[in-house]
Design a protein around this motif. Structure first.
Motif, PDB file in Angstrom:
ATOM      1  N   GLN A 248     -39.479  82.417  94.043  1.00 11.62           N
ATOM      2  CA  GLN A 248     -39.133  81.994  92.695  1.00 11.62           C
ATOM      3  C   GLN A 248     -40.307  81.207  92.137  1.00 11.62           C
ATOM      4  O   GLN A 248     -41.002  80.487  92.851  1.00 11.62           O
ATOM      5  N   ARG A 249     -40.511  81.349  90.882  1.00 11.41           N
ATOM      6  CA  ARG A 249     -41.650  80.679  90.261  1.00 11.41           C
ATOM      7  C   ARG A 249     -41.369  79.188  90.143  1.00 11.41           C
ATOM      8  O   ARG A 249     -40.416  78.760  89.527  1.00 11.41           O
ATOM      9  N   GLY A 250     -42.211  78.400  90.771  1.00 12.60           N
ATOM     10  CA  GLY A 250     -42.084  76.946  90.700  1.00 12.60           C
ATOM     11  C   GLY A 250     -43.215  76.394  89.859  1.00 12.60           C
ATOM     12  O   GLY A 250     -43.248  76.548  88.642  1.00 12.60           O
ATOM     13  N   THR A 251     -44.191  75.811  90.517  1.00  8.88           N
ATOM     14  CA  THR A 251     -45.340  75.259  89.797  1.00  8.88           C
ATOM     15  C   THR A 251     -46.330  76.354  89.407  1.00  8.88           C
ATOM     16  O   THR A 251     -47.154  76.141  88.526  1.00  8.88           O
ATOM     17  N   GLY A 252     -46.287  77.481  90.069  1.00  6.70           N
ATOM     18  CA  GLY A 252     -47.215  78.566  89.777  1.00  6.70           C
ATOM     19  C   GLY A 252     -48.536  78.433  90.496  1.00  6.70           C
ATOM     20  O   GLY A 252     -49.439  79.244  90.327  1.00  6.70           O
TER      21      GLY A 252
END
Length: 115
Positions: free
Chosen positions: A32-36
């Motif tokens: 899942q996209r968090g900070t990227g």
């Protein structure tokens, strides 16, 4: 720069871009996209020429390797070693068998056009 050096640099650039593209797709589909930072912190650079054979350098967040070995409740996502060793094998194969006389001639012609 001669045909051989240009072939080496072209091979390393092509395989490095392919590594980033394929690894990025695996990261995007599995996390899942968090900070990227996992995706944006990756880059490649190719150096060489001037008598030195080429060098491909991959820069990535250090925790990428630990995510690779971390046991997850679901399926373990392999995002580091699988792509690194796949790129290594592909580079080795292309460098061993890909530099034929026809390829050398094509790089020589491209060098004349660039001048």
């Amino acid at each position: 720069m001669g045909a051989r050096e240009r072939f080496i640099q072209d091979t390393l650039e092509t395989e490095g871009k392919r590594l980033l593209r394929n690894q990025g797709a695996a990261i995007a589909s599995g996390y899942q996209r968090g900070t990227g930072r996992l995706e944006s912190g990756r880059s490649i650079s190719v150096s060489g020429g001037d008598g030195m054979d080429g060098r491909l350098t991959l820069t990535h967040p250090i925790y990428e390797r630990f995510l690779d070995i971390k046991n997850r409740r679901r399926k373990r996502l392999r995002i580091h070693n699988r792509f690194i060793f796949g790129a290594y094998a592909s580079i080795a194969r292309r460098l061993m068998y890909g530099f034929t006389e026809e390829v050398a001639e094509a790089f020589r012609k491209a060098e004349k056009v660039d001048r």
